[in-house]
Scaffold this motif. Structure first.
Motif, PDB file in Angstrom:
ATOM      1  N   TYR A   1     -99.099  24.334  32.975  1.00  0.00           N
ATOM      2  CA  TYR A   1     -99.623  24.298  34.345  1.00  0.00           C
ATOM      3  C   TYR A   1    -100.736  23.250  34.465  1.00  0.00           C
ATOM      4  O   TYR A   1    -100.724  22.420  35.385  1.00  0.00           O
ATOM      5  CB  TYR A   1    -100.146  25.675  34.753  1.00  0.00           C
ATOM      6  CG  TYR A   1    -100.846  25.705  36.087  1.00  0.00           C
ATOM      7  CD1 TYR A   1    -100.177  25.373  37.260  1.00  0.00           C
ATOM      8  CD2 TYR A   1    -102.186  26.067  36.173  1.00  0.00           C
ATOM      9  CE1 TYR A   1    -100.819  25.401  38.492  1.00  0.00           C
ATOM     10  CE2 TYR A   1    -102.834  26.100  37.403  1.00  0.00           C
ATOM     11  CZ  TYR A   1    -102.144  25.769  38.548  1.00  0.00           C
ATOM     12  OH  TYR A   1    -102.783  25.787  39.772  1.00  0.00           O
ATOM     13  N   ASN A   2    -101.671  23.276  33.540  1.00  0.00           N
ATOM     14  CA  ASN A   2    -102.777  22.308  33.568  1.00  0.00           C
ATOM     15  C   ASN A   2    -102.268  20.874  33.441  1.00  0.00           C
ATOM     16  O   ASN A   2    -102.726  19.979  34.167  1.00  0.00           O
ATOM     17  CB  ASN A   2    -103.794  22.623  32.476  1.00  0.00           C
ATOM     18  CG  ASN A   2    -104.610  23.850  32.801  1.00  0.00           C
ATOM     19  OD1 ASN A   2    -104.882  24.134  33.962  1.00  0.00           O
ATOM     20  ND2 ASN A   2    -104.983  24.603  31.786  1.00  0.00           N
ATOM     21  N   LYS A   3    -101.327  20.662  32.539  1.00  0.00           N
ATOM     22  CA  LYS A   3    -100.776  19.326  32.337  1.00  0.00           C
ATOM     23  C   LYS A   3    -100.009  18.865  33.589  1.00  0.00           C
ATOM     24  O   LYS A   3    -100.172  17.732  34.052  1.00  0.00           O
ATOM     25  CB  LYS A   3     -99.857  19.315  31.118  1.00  0.00           C
ATOM     26  CG  LYS A   3     -99.286  17.965  30.789  1.00  0.00           C
ATOM     27  CD  LYS A   3     -98.400  18.042  29.564  1.00  0.00           C
ATOM     28  CE  LYS A   3     -97.731  16.686  29.319  1.00  0.00           C
ATOM     29  NZ  LYS A   3     -96.759  16.764  28.240  1.00  0.00           N
ATOM     30  N   ALA A   4     -99.186  19.737  34.143  1.00  0.00           N
ATOM     31  CA  ALA A   4     -98.390  19.382  35.329  1.00  0.00           C
ATOM     32  C   ALA A   4     -99.281  19.185  36.547  1.00  0.00           C
ATOM     33  O   ALA A   4     -99.044  18.276  37.351  1.00  0.00           O
ATOM     34  CB  ALA A   4     -97.350  20.459  35.600  1.00  0.00           C
ATOM     35  N   LEU A   5    -100.310  19.996  36.692  1.00  0.00           N
ATOM     36  CA  LEU A   5    -101.224  19.838  37.820  1.00  0.00           C
ATOM     37  C   LEU A   5    -101.993  18.526  37.709  1.00  0.00           C
ATOM     38  O   LEU A   5    -102.222  17.844  38.708  1.00  0.00           O
ATOM     39  CB  LEU A   5    -102.184  21.021  37.919  1.00  0.00           C
ATOM     40  CG  LEU A   5    -103.003  21.096  39.197  1.00  0.00           C
ATOM     41  CD1 LEU A   5    -102.103  21.213  40.431  1.00  0.00           C
ATOM     42  CD2 LEU A   5    -103.953  22.282  39.153  1.00  0.00           C
ATOM     43  N   GLN A   6    -102.355  18.154  36.488  1.00  0.00           N
ATOM     44  CA  GLN A   6    -103.016  16.859  36.271  1.00  0.00           C
ATOM     45  C   GLN A   6    -102.073  15.720  36.659  1.00  0.00           C
ATOM     46  O   GLN A   6    -102.465  14.782  37.357  1.00  0.00           O
ATOM     47  CB  GLN A   6    -103.462  16.714  34.827  1.00  0.00           C
ATOM     48  CG  GLN A   6    -104.146  15.390  34.558  1.00  0.00           C
ATOM     49  CD  GLN A   6    -104.620  15.257  33.117  1.00  0.00           C
ATOM     50  OE1 GLN A   6    -104.220  16.022  32.245  1.00  0.00           O
ATOM     51  NE2 GLN A   6    -105.465  14.286  32.876  1.00  0.00           N
ATOM     52  N   LYS A   7    -100.831  15.813  36.240  1.00  0.00           N
ATOM     53  CA  LYS A   7     -99.831  14.800  36.573  1.00  0.00           C
ATOM     54  C   LYS A   7     -99.631  14.719  38.094  1.00  0.00           C
ATOM     55  O   LYS A   7     -99.590  13.631  38.668  1.00  0.00           O
ATOM     56  CB  LYS A   7     -98.511  15.170  35.878  1.00  0.00           C
ATOM     57  CG  LYS A   7     -97.443  14.141  35.905  1.00  0.00           C
ATOM     58  CD  LYS A   7     -96.275  14.654  35.031  1.00  0.00           C
ATOM     59  CE  LYS A   7     -95.069  13.792  35.091  1.00  0.00           C
ATOM     60  NZ  LYS A   7     -93.961  14.355  34.286  1.00  0.00           N
ATOM     61  N   TYR A   8     -99.538  15.873  38.740  1.00  0.00           N
ATOM     62  CA  TYR A   8     -99.390  15.935  40.200  1.00  0.00           C
ATOM     63  C   TYR A   8    -100.599  15.299  40.885  1.00  0.00           C
ATOM     64  O   TYR A   8    -100.463  14.479  41.783  1.00  0.00           O
ATOM     65  CB  TYR A   8     -99.236  17.395  40.646  1.00  0.00           C
ATOM     66  CG  TYR A   8     -99.283  17.581  42.142  1.00  0.00           C
ATOM     67  CD1 TYR A   8     -98.123  17.564  42.896  1.00  0.00           C
ATOM     68  CD2 TYR A   8    -100.494  17.764  42.806  1.00  0.00           C
ATOM     69  CE1 TYR A   8     -98.159  17.726  44.276  1.00  0.00           C
ATOM     70  CE2 TYR A   8    -100.542  17.918  44.175  1.00  0.00           C
ATOM     71  CZ  TYR A   8     -99.367  17.899  44.900  1.00  0.00           C
ATOM     72  OH  TYR A   8     -99.423  18.049  46.270  1.00  0.00           O
ATOM     73  N   THR A   9    -101.788  15.678  40.459  1.00  0.00           N
ATOM     74  CA  THR A   9    -103.022  15.188  41.062  1.00  0.00           C
ATOM     75  C   THR A   9    -103.147  13.674  40.912  1.00  0.00           C
ATOM     76  O   THR A   9    -103.500  12.983  41.869  1.00  0.00           O
ATOM     77  CB  THR A   9    -104.241  15.897  40.430  1.00  0.00           C
ATOM     78  OG1 THR A   9    -104.078  17.306  40.604  1.00  0.00           O
ATOM     79  CG2 THR A   9    -105.533  15.477  41.088  1.00  0.00           C
ATOM     80  N   LEU A  10    -102.832  13.169  39.749  1.00  0.00           N
ATOM     81  CA  LEU A  10    -102.888  11.721  39.545  1.00  0.00           C
ATOM     82  C   LEU A  10    -101.866  10.995  40.412  1.00  0.00           C
ATOM     83  O   LEU A  10    -102.155   9.930  40.955  1.00  0.00           O
ATOM     84  CB  LEU A  10    -102.680  11.381  38.070  1.00  0.00           C
ATOM     85  CG  LEU A  10    -103.837  11.730  37.148  1.00  0.00           C
ATOM     86  CD1 LEU A  10    -103.437  11.545  35.689  1.00  0.00           C
ATOM     87  CD2 LEU A  10    -105.060  10.886  37.472  1.00  0.00           C
ATOM     88  N   SER A  11    -100.678  11.580  40.569  1.00  0.00           N
ATOM     89  CA  SER A  11     -99.660  10.900  41.380  1.00  0.00           C
ATOM     90  C   SER A  11     -99.986  10.960  42.865  1.00  0.00           C
ATOM     91  O   SER A  11     -99.628  10.047  43.613  1.00  0.00           O
ATOM     92  CB  SER A  11     -98.271  11.513  41.110  1.00  0.00           C
ATOM     93  OG  SER A  11     -98.156  12.783  41.686  1.00  0.00           O
ATOM     94  N   CYS A  12    -100.685  12.000  43.312  1.00  0.00           N
ATOM     95  CA  CYS A  12    -101.030  12.129  44.736  1.00  0.00           C
ATOM     96  C   CYS A  12    -102.328  11.423  45.100  1.00  0.00           C
ATOM     97  O   CYS A  12    -102.405  10.765  46.143  1.00  0.00           O
ATOM     98  CB  CYS A  12    -101.176  13.598  45.116  1.00  0.00           C
ATOM     99  SG  CYS A  12     -99.630  14.441  45.330  1.00  0.00           S
ATOM    100  N   TYR A  13    -103.341  11.583  44.283  1.00  0.00           N
ATOM    101  CA  TYR A  13    -104.685  11.123  44.627  1.00  0.00           C
ATOM    102  C   TYR A  13    -105.176   9.958  43.770  1.00  0.00           C
ATOM    103  O   TYR A  13    -106.218   9.375  44.059  1.00  0.00           O
ATOM    104  CB  TYR A  13    -105.684  12.269  44.543  1.00  0.00           C
ATOM    105  CG  TYR A  13    -105.213  13.527  45.243  1.00  0.00           C
ATOM    106  CD1 TYR A  13    -104.986  13.536  46.609  1.00  0.00           C
ATOM    107  CD2 TYR A  13    -104.986  14.694  44.526  1.00  0.00           C
ATOM    108  CE1 TYR A  13    -104.530  14.680  47.245  1.00  0.00           C
ATOM    109  CE2 TYR A  13    -104.547  15.844  45.167  1.00  0.00           C
ATOM    110  CZ  TYR A  13    -104.323  15.827  46.517  1.00  0.00           C
ATOM    111  OH  TYR A  13    -103.873  16.960  47.148  1.00  0.00           O
TER     112      TYR A  13
END
Length: 125
Positions: free
Chosen positions: A108-120
């Motif tokens: 979850y932490n890894k995927a959320l980091q990936k999501y956050t970097l791709s969005c913001y």
């Protein structure tokens, strides 16, 4: 700004925003058909239409952003992020995905980091 918290909130509220867009678009259609003869009512309708159209635009933009961020994830990451951001149960996910509870939180932490970097484009403010 806490981009991680923002990402969690965006993912959590995306379904409600999708539903809101559908409702607002139906309301816009009804108002466009309604245009009354009364000037006051016409002005009120015009004001409501303007506000609804602006809200639809904002909600669609937010939902498109979430969808784009989720597209950067693989199927398992997407499932974990959406479930956990919406208050999902880590134990249930662990059983379903055949992993430990700890592995679910790490994923979850890894995927959320990936999501956050791709969005913001960043994790920090």
């Amino acid at each position: 700004m806490d981009w991680r918290a923002q990402a969690e909130q965006d993912i959590k509220h995306a379904p409600e925003k999708r539903a809101a867009v559908a409702w607002m678009e139906r309301r816009i259609g009804a108002l466009e058909e309604y245009w009354c003869e009364d000037t006051k009512t016409m002005l009120e309708c015009a004001a409501e239409l303007k506000q609804l159209r602006a809200n639809v635009k904002l909600c669609k933009s937010a939902v498109c952003g979430v969808d784009a961020g989720l597209c950067a994830l693989n199927d398992e990451e997407r499932k974990i992020v959406t479930e956990m951001a919406r208050g999902g149960n880590a134990d249930r996910l662990a059983m379903e995905l055949h992993m430990s509870r700890r592995s679910v939180y790490r994923a979850y932490n890894k995927a959320l980091q990936k999501y956050t970097l791709s969005c913001y484009g960043t994790m920090e403010s």
